[in-house]
Design a protein around this motif. Structure first.
Motif, short mmCIF file in Angstrom:
data_model
loop_
_atom_site.label_atom_id
_atom_site.label_comp_id
_atom_site.label_asym_id
_atom_site.label_seq_id
_atom_site.Cartn_x
_atom_site.Cartn_y
_atom_site.Cartn_z
N PRO A 23 5.33 -6.76 -2.14
CA PRO A 23 5.85 -5.51 -1.59
C PRO A 23 6.65 -4.82 -2.69
CG PRO A 23 7.23 -7.33 -0.88
CD PRO A 23 6.16 -7.91 -1.75
N PHE B 42 1.42 -3.82 -2.25
CA PHE B 42 1.88 -3.19 -1.02
C PHE B 42 2.97 -2.18 -1.38
CE2 PHE B 42 4.61 -4.05 3.03
CZ PHE B 42 4.27 -2.81 3.55
N GLY C 199 6.91 -0.56 1.56
CA GLY C 199 7.38 -1.46 2.60
C GLY C 199 8.89 -1.49 2.65
N SER C 200 9.44 -2.51 3.28
CA SER C 200 10.89 -2.64 3.36
C SER C 200 11.51 -2.83 1.98
CB SER C 200 11.27 -3.83 4.25
OG SER C 200 10.68 -3.71 5.53
N GLY D 40 2.42 1.42 3.12
CA GLY D 40 3.20 1.50 4.35
C GLY D 40 3.31 2.93 4.84
N SER E 144 4.71 3.46 8.10
CA SER E 144 5.53 3.35 9.32
C SER E 144 6.47 4.54 9.44
CB SER E 144 6.35 2.06 9.27
OG SER E 144 5.51 0.95 9.06
N SER F 37 2.95 9.50 10.27
CA SER F 37 2.19 8.34 9.85
C SER F 37 0.76 8.74 9.48
CB SER F 37 2.16 7.28 10.96
OG SER F 37 3.42 6.67 11.10
N VAL G 86 -0.34 -0.02 6.21
CA VAL G 86 0.46 -1.04 6.88
C VAL G 86 1.41 -0.34 7.83
CG1 VAL G 86 1.96 -3.03 6.55
CG2 VAL G 86 0.31 -2.41 4.77
N VAL G 87 1.46 -0.81 9.08
CA VAL G 87 2.22 -0.09 10.11
C VAL G 87 3.11 -1.03 10.90
CG1 VAL G 87 2.09 1.61 11.95
CG2 VAL G 87 0.20 1.41 10.33
N TYR H 291 2.43 -4.86 10.87
CA TYR H 291 3.60 -5.34 10.15
C TYR H 291 4.65 -5.77 11.17
CZ TYR H 291 7.38 -5.09 6.58
OH TYR H 291 8.42 -5.35 5.73
#
Length: 302
Positions: free
Chosen positions: A12, A44, A47-48, A80, A82, A89, A105-106, A137
């Motif tokens: 990520p 990825f 992401g976070s 991502g 989200s 989105s 990625v959701v 996710y």
């Protein structure tokens, strides 16, 4: 994306910044090339660990387009998308598709609580509207939404959904998800928490989405192959190193210690600047010294 099963280490990616809303392009290229040279199996974005919810939509688009241009199809790119707004989105997914990404990625939409059949309805509608395959996710610590196994069963029945990334840390849930998805030969189950990479793979997982691979990608790639080979002594050695690396995530006082720890460690390695996205600031001197100690120890024992 050609519907091959996604396996291996998919970092990520951290989002290197010059300031709160300016991408560090040079740092991004150094980071991507470091991970690709380290043998990772995918990437990825947003992401976070990439601090996606804190980035402007303009900056998210720039991250996608610049990263895909640097990667040049050398490995699968997951993005991502989200968001709390369905149409945002979709819009970001279209940017990803146009840039040449392979899947999106959701995580569940946050703020308003959503569970059970309502969450399944949302995912079904989104999956049908997306221009790319979707990966679920599961990140309950941040979204406050915990998947039940009905969500996993739903995903198996949706050809538009190709994987589950589970960051819950719940190995019982992970094992059950692997069992449920087993009939789908093209469906992957990937683990988030990196200290669980080996045990999760032993339960049937296909690899990991591990933040530490931003720093030492070879370490996680080696662990992946050691588990596949059943090399117990090698797994034990690598697990100790992964656990030592994980200490940097607990150094930062306040929020988002994982992102802030990785970013400062990347600065120590000469990859990119420490700059985090708002609302969090840089580490203090005591925290920096501790991360420097951990990184030096790991480098000396490579």
């Amino acid at each position: 994306m050609e519907r091959k099963k996604l396996r291996g280490i998919v970092p990520p990616m951290v989002t290197p910044l010059k300031d709160g809303d300016t991408l560090d392009g040079d740092g991004l290229e150094k980071l991507l090339e470091r991970m690709i040279a380290g043998g990772v199996h995918g990437m990825f974005l947003l992401g976070s660990t990439g601090e996606a919810p804190s980035l402007s939509y303009r900056l998210r688009r720039e991250v996608i387009e610049t990263s895909c241009r640097i990667i040049r199809g050398r490995l699968p790119v997951l993005v991502g998308i989200s968001d709390t707004a369905f149409d945002e989105s979709l819009a970001l997914a279209q940017v990803a598709a146009d840039a040449g990404a392979d899947a999106v990625v959701v995580a569940p939409p946050f703020y308003f609580p959503i569970q059970g059949q309502e969450l399944i309805r949302y995912y079904r509608k989104l999956a049908k509207a997306l221009p790319l395959p979707m990966i679920l996710y599961h990140m309950p610590d941040l979204t406050k939404v915990k998947f039940d196994l009905d969500v996993v069963r739903f995903a198996v029945d949706m050809p538009e959904i190709l994987a589950l990334k589970d960051s819950s840390g719940d190995l019982d849930f992970f094992w059950r998800a692997c069992h449920i998805t087993q009939p789908r030969e093209d469906f992957s189950v990937l683990v988030g928490p990196e200290h669980l990479l080996a045990p999760a793979m032993r339960l049937g997982g296909d690899g990991g989405v591990n933040g530490g691979a931003n720093l030492f990608p070879e370490l996680f790639v080696q662990m992946y192959h050691a588990v596949l080979a059943g090399d117990i002594s090698r797994i034990d050695i690598l697990q100790t190193k992964i656990d030592q690396l994980g200490e940097i995530y607990h150094v930062a006082r306040g929020g988002m210690g994982v992102c802030r720890g990785i970013k400062y460690a990347l600065q120590c390695l000469g990859i990119c600047r420490e700059m985090p996205a708002e609302p969090f600031g840089v580490l203090d001197e005591e925290e920096r010294r501790e991360i420097e100690r951990i990184i030096t120890h790991i480098k000396n024992n490579e």
